[in-house]
Design a protein around this motif. Structure first.
Motif, PDB file in Angstrom:
ATOM      1  N   GLU A   8       0.851  -1.185   0.000  1.00 19.55           N
ATOM      2  CA  GLU A   8       0.000   0.000   0.000  1.00 19.55           C
ATOM      3  C   GLU A   8       0.891   1.241   0.000  1.00 19.55           C
ATOM      4  O   GLU A   8       1.882   1.301   0.721  1.00 19.55           O
ATOM      5  CB  GLU A   8      -0.884   0.011   1.243  1.00 19.55           C
ATOM      6  N   PRO A   9       0.559   2.253  -0.796  1.00 28.10           N
ATOM      7  CA  PRO A   9       1.316   3.503  -0.773  1.00 28.10           C
ATOM      8  C   PRO A   9       1.180   4.177   0.590  1.00 28.10           C
ATOM      9  O   PRO A   9       0.223   3.892   1.315  1.00 28.10           O
ATOM     10  CB  PRO A   9       0.651   4.338  -1.863  1.00 28.10           C
ATOM     11  N   PRO A  10       2.104   5.071   0.909  1.00 27.81           N
ATOM     12  CA  PRO A  10       3.129   5.590   0.023  1.00 27.81           C
ATOM     13  C   PRO A  10       4.399   4.736   0.013  1.00 27.81           C
ATOM     14  O   PRO A  10       4.726   4.076   0.998  1.00 27.81           O
ATOM     15  CB  PRO A  10       3.431   6.971   0.609  1.00 27.81           C
ATOM     16  N   TYR A  11       5.079   4.766  -1.109  1.00 24.49           N
ATOM     17  CA  TYR A  11       6.411   4.195  -1.297  1.00 24.49           C
ATOM     18  C   TYR A  11       7.035   4.979  -2.437  1.00 24.49           C
ATOM     19  O   TYR A  11       6.423   5.933  -2.930  1.00 24.49           O
ATOM     20  CB  TYR A  11       6.361   2.679  -1.564  1.00 24.49           C
ATOM     21  N   TYR A  12       8.234   4.635  -2.845  1.00 22.51           N
ATOM     22  CA  TYR A  12       8.946   5.426  -3.843  1.00 22.51           C
ATOM     23  C   TYR A  12       9.280   4.600  -5.072  1.00 22.51           C
ATOM     24  O   TYR A  12       9.462   3.384  -4.988  1.00 22.51           O
ATOM     25  CB  TYR A  12      10.227   6.008  -3.248  1.00 22.51           C
ATOM     26  N   ALA A  13       9.356   5.293  -6.213  1.00 21.45           N
ATOM     27  CA  ALA A  13       9.742   4.673  -7.477  1.00 21.45           C
ATOM     28  C   ALA A  13      10.953   5.415  -8.034  1.00 21.45           C
ATOM     29  O   ALA A  13      10.992   6.651  -8.012  1.00 21.45           O
ATOM     30  CB  ALA A  13       8.595   4.739  -8.481  1.00 21.45           C
ATOM     31  N   VAL A  14      11.927   4.657  -8.503  1.00 19.25           N
ATOM     32  CA  VAL A  14      13.063   5.217  -9.231  1.00 19.25           C
ATOM     33  C   VAL A  14      12.865   4.805 -10.685  1.00 19.25           C
ATOM     34  O   VAL A  14      12.853   3.614 -11.002  1.00 19.25           O
ATOM     35  CB  VAL A  14      14.410   4.700  -8.699  1.00 19.25           C
ATOM     36  N   ILE A  15      12.675   5.791 -11.555  1.00 18.14           N
ATOM     37  CA  ILE A  15      12.447   5.538 -12.969  1.00 18.14           C
ATOM     38  C   ILE A  15      13.743   5.853 -13.712  1.00 18.14           C
ATOM     39  O   ILE A  15      14.215   6.988 -13.683  1.00 18.14           O
ATOM     40  CB  ILE A  15      11.307   6.417 -13.508  1.00 18.14           C
ATOM     41  N   PHE A  16      14.314   4.834 -14.345  1.00 17.27           N
ATOM     42  CA  PHE A  16      15.564   4.986 -15.085  1.00 17.27           C
ATOM     43  C   PHE A  16      15.268   4.761 -16.563  1.00 17.27           C
ATOM     44  O   PHE A  16      14.942   3.647 -16.975  1.00 17.27           O
ATOM     45  CB  PHE A  16      16.611   3.990 -14.582  1.00 17.27           C
ATOM     46  N   SER A  17      15.333   5.819 -17.355  1.00 21.99           N
ATOM     47  CA  SER A  17      15.124   5.752 -18.801  1.00 21.99           C
ATOM     48  C   SER A  17      16.480   5.857 -19.472  1.00 21.99           C
ATOM     49  O   SER A  17      17.303   6.693 -19.081  1.00 21.99           O
ATOM     50  CB  SER A  17      14.238   6.909 -19.272  1.00 21.99           C
ATOM     51  N   SER A  18      16.715   5.012 -20.500  1.00 24.10           N
ATOM     52  CA  SER A  18      18.044   5.012 -21.116  1.00 24.10           C
ATOM     53  C   SER A  18      18.003   4.690 -22.600  1.00 24.10           C
ATOM     54  O   SER A  18      17.084   4.020 -23.084  1.00 24.10           O
ATOM     55  CB  SER A  18      18.944   3.988 -20.412  1.00 24.10           C
ATOM     56  N   LEU A  19      19.007   5.199 -23.283  1.00 22.45           N
ATOM     57  CA  LEU A  19      19.302   4.844 -24.668  1.00 22.45           C
ATOM     58  C   LEU A  19      20.661   4.164 -24.663  1.00 22.45           C
ATOM     59  O   LEU A  19      21.619   4.707 -24.104  1.00 22.45           O
ATOM     60  CB  LEU A  19      19.317   6.087 -25.558  1.00 22.45           C
ATOM     61  N   LYS A  97       7.472   9.857  -5.428  1.00 24.17           N
ATOM     62  CA  LYS A  97       6.703   9.273  -4.333  1.00 24.17           C
ATOM     63  C   LYS A  97       5.388   8.767  -4.909  1.00 24.17           C
ATOM     64  O   LYS A  97       4.651   9.513  -5.564  1.00 24.17           O
ATOM     65  CB  LYS A  97       6.428  10.311  -3.251  1.00 24.17           C
ATOM     66  N   VAL A  98       5.101   7.496  -4.694  1.00 22.97           N
ATOM     67  CA  VAL A  98       3.846   6.903  -5.157  1.00 22.97           C
ATOM     68  C   VAL A  98       2.791   7.160  -4.093  1.00 22.97           C
ATOM     69  O   VAL A  98       2.920   6.705  -2.956  1.00 22.97           O
ATOM     70  CB  VAL A  98       4.004   5.389  -5.437  1.00 22.97           C
ATOM     71  N   GLU A  99       1.777   7.892  -4.464  1.00 21.36           N
ATOM     72  CA  GLU A  99       0.701   8.258  -3.547  1.00 21.36           C
ATOM     73  C   GLU A  99      -0.477   7.302  -3.643  1.00 21.36           C
ATOM     74  O   GLU A  99      -1.229   7.126  -2.686  1.00 21.36           O
ATOM     75  CB  GLU A  99       0.208   9.676  -3.863  1.00 21.36           C
ATOM     76  N   ARG A 100      -0.658   6.716  -4.823  1.00 27.33           N
ATOM     77  CA  ARG A 100      -1.810   5.860  -5.066  1.00 27.33           C
ATOM     78  C   ARG A 100      -1.442   4.863  -6.144  1.00 27.33           C
ATOM     79  O   ARG A 100      -0.693   5.177  -7.066  1.00 27.33           O
ATOM     80  CB  ARG A 100      -2.976   6.727  -5.522  1.00 27.33           C
ATOM     81  N   ASP A 101      -1.946   3.642  -6.035  1.00 26.08           N
ATOM     82  CA  ASP A 101      -1.815   2.667  -7.114  1.00 26.08           C
ATOM     83  C   ASP A 101      -3.052   1.784  -7.159  1.00 26.08           C
ATOM     84  O   ASP A 101      -3.792   1.691  -6.185  1.00 26.08           O
ATOM     85  CB  ASP A 101      -0.523   1.845  -6.994  1.00 26.08           C
ATOM     86  N   TYR A 102      -3.313   1.231  -8.300  1.00 27.76           N
ATOM     87  CA  TYR A 102      -4.426   0.299  -8.465  1.00 27.76           C
ATOM     88  C   TYR A 102      -4.173  -0.549  -9.692  1.00 27.76           C
ATOM     89  O   TYR A 102      -3.332  -0.221 -10.523  1.00 27.76           O
ATOM     90  CB  TYR A 102      -5.776   1.027  -8.550  1.00 27.76           C
ATOM     91  N   GLY A 103      -4.884  -1.660  -9.789  1.00 30.54           N
ATOM     92  CA  GLY A 103      -4.695  -2.574 -10.896  1.00 30.54           C
ATOM     93  C   GLY A 103      -6.002  -3.131 -11.404  1.00 30.54           C
ATOM     94  O   GLY A 103      -7.086  -2.646 -11.043  1.00 30.54           O
ATOM     95  N   LEU A 104      -5.914  -4.155 -12.202  1.00 30.28           N
ATOM     96  CA  LEU A 104      -7.083  -4.755 -12.841  1.00 30.28           C
ATOM     97  C   LEU A 104      -8.120  -5.202 -11.820  1.00 30.28           C
ATOM     98  O   LEU A 104      -9.316  -4.982 -12.009  1.00 30.28           O
ATOM     99  CB  LEU A 104      -6.646  -5.945 -13.702  1.00 30.28           C
TER     100      LEU A 104
END
Length: 113
Positions: A8-19, A97-104
């Motif tokens: 359950e949030p909150p938790y954190y996400a590290v987004i690494f985008s690369s070429l 910071k992930v405040e909310r998440d939900y899925g199918l």
């Protein structure tokens, strides 16, 4: 590959985008090692990754202190340096910071919030 099972949030996400540069140059082996090593770190919650030209890896963490500790891990520091010198033509890291998440399974609930 599966979708990370996060708490359950909150938790954190590290987004690494690369070429990437051309060729493997040891990237595959190091990526596998970093996945295994990250999973051993306190505060690690999971990872999701995709690559089709643009690579995107999202790792999930309990808190900012866990992210800082992972960034400073000695083996991870070597991978970061090699990434800058050998594997990437460009990259960007974002920490959120992930405040909310939900899925199918709870998609209906998400429309009512």
């Amino acid at each position: 590959m599966t979708i990370a099972n996060t708490p359950e949030p909150p938790y954190y996400a590290v987004i690494f985008s690369s070429l990437r540069t051309d060729g493997d140059n040891g990237y595959g082996a190091m990526a596998e090692r970093m996945d295994a090593l990250a999973a051993q770190q306190p505060g690690y919650l999971g990872v999701e990754s995709a690559r089709e030209g643009l690579g995107i890896t999202v790792s999930y963490w309990r808190d900012l202190a866990s992210i800082r500790a992972w960034k400073a891990n000695a083996e991870h520091l070597v991978a970061q340096q090699t990434g800058r010198s050998t594997w990437y033509t460009d990259y960007k890291t974002r920490i959120c910071k992930v405040e909310r998440d939900y899925g199918l399974d709870d998609a209906f609930a998400s429309r009512t919030e």
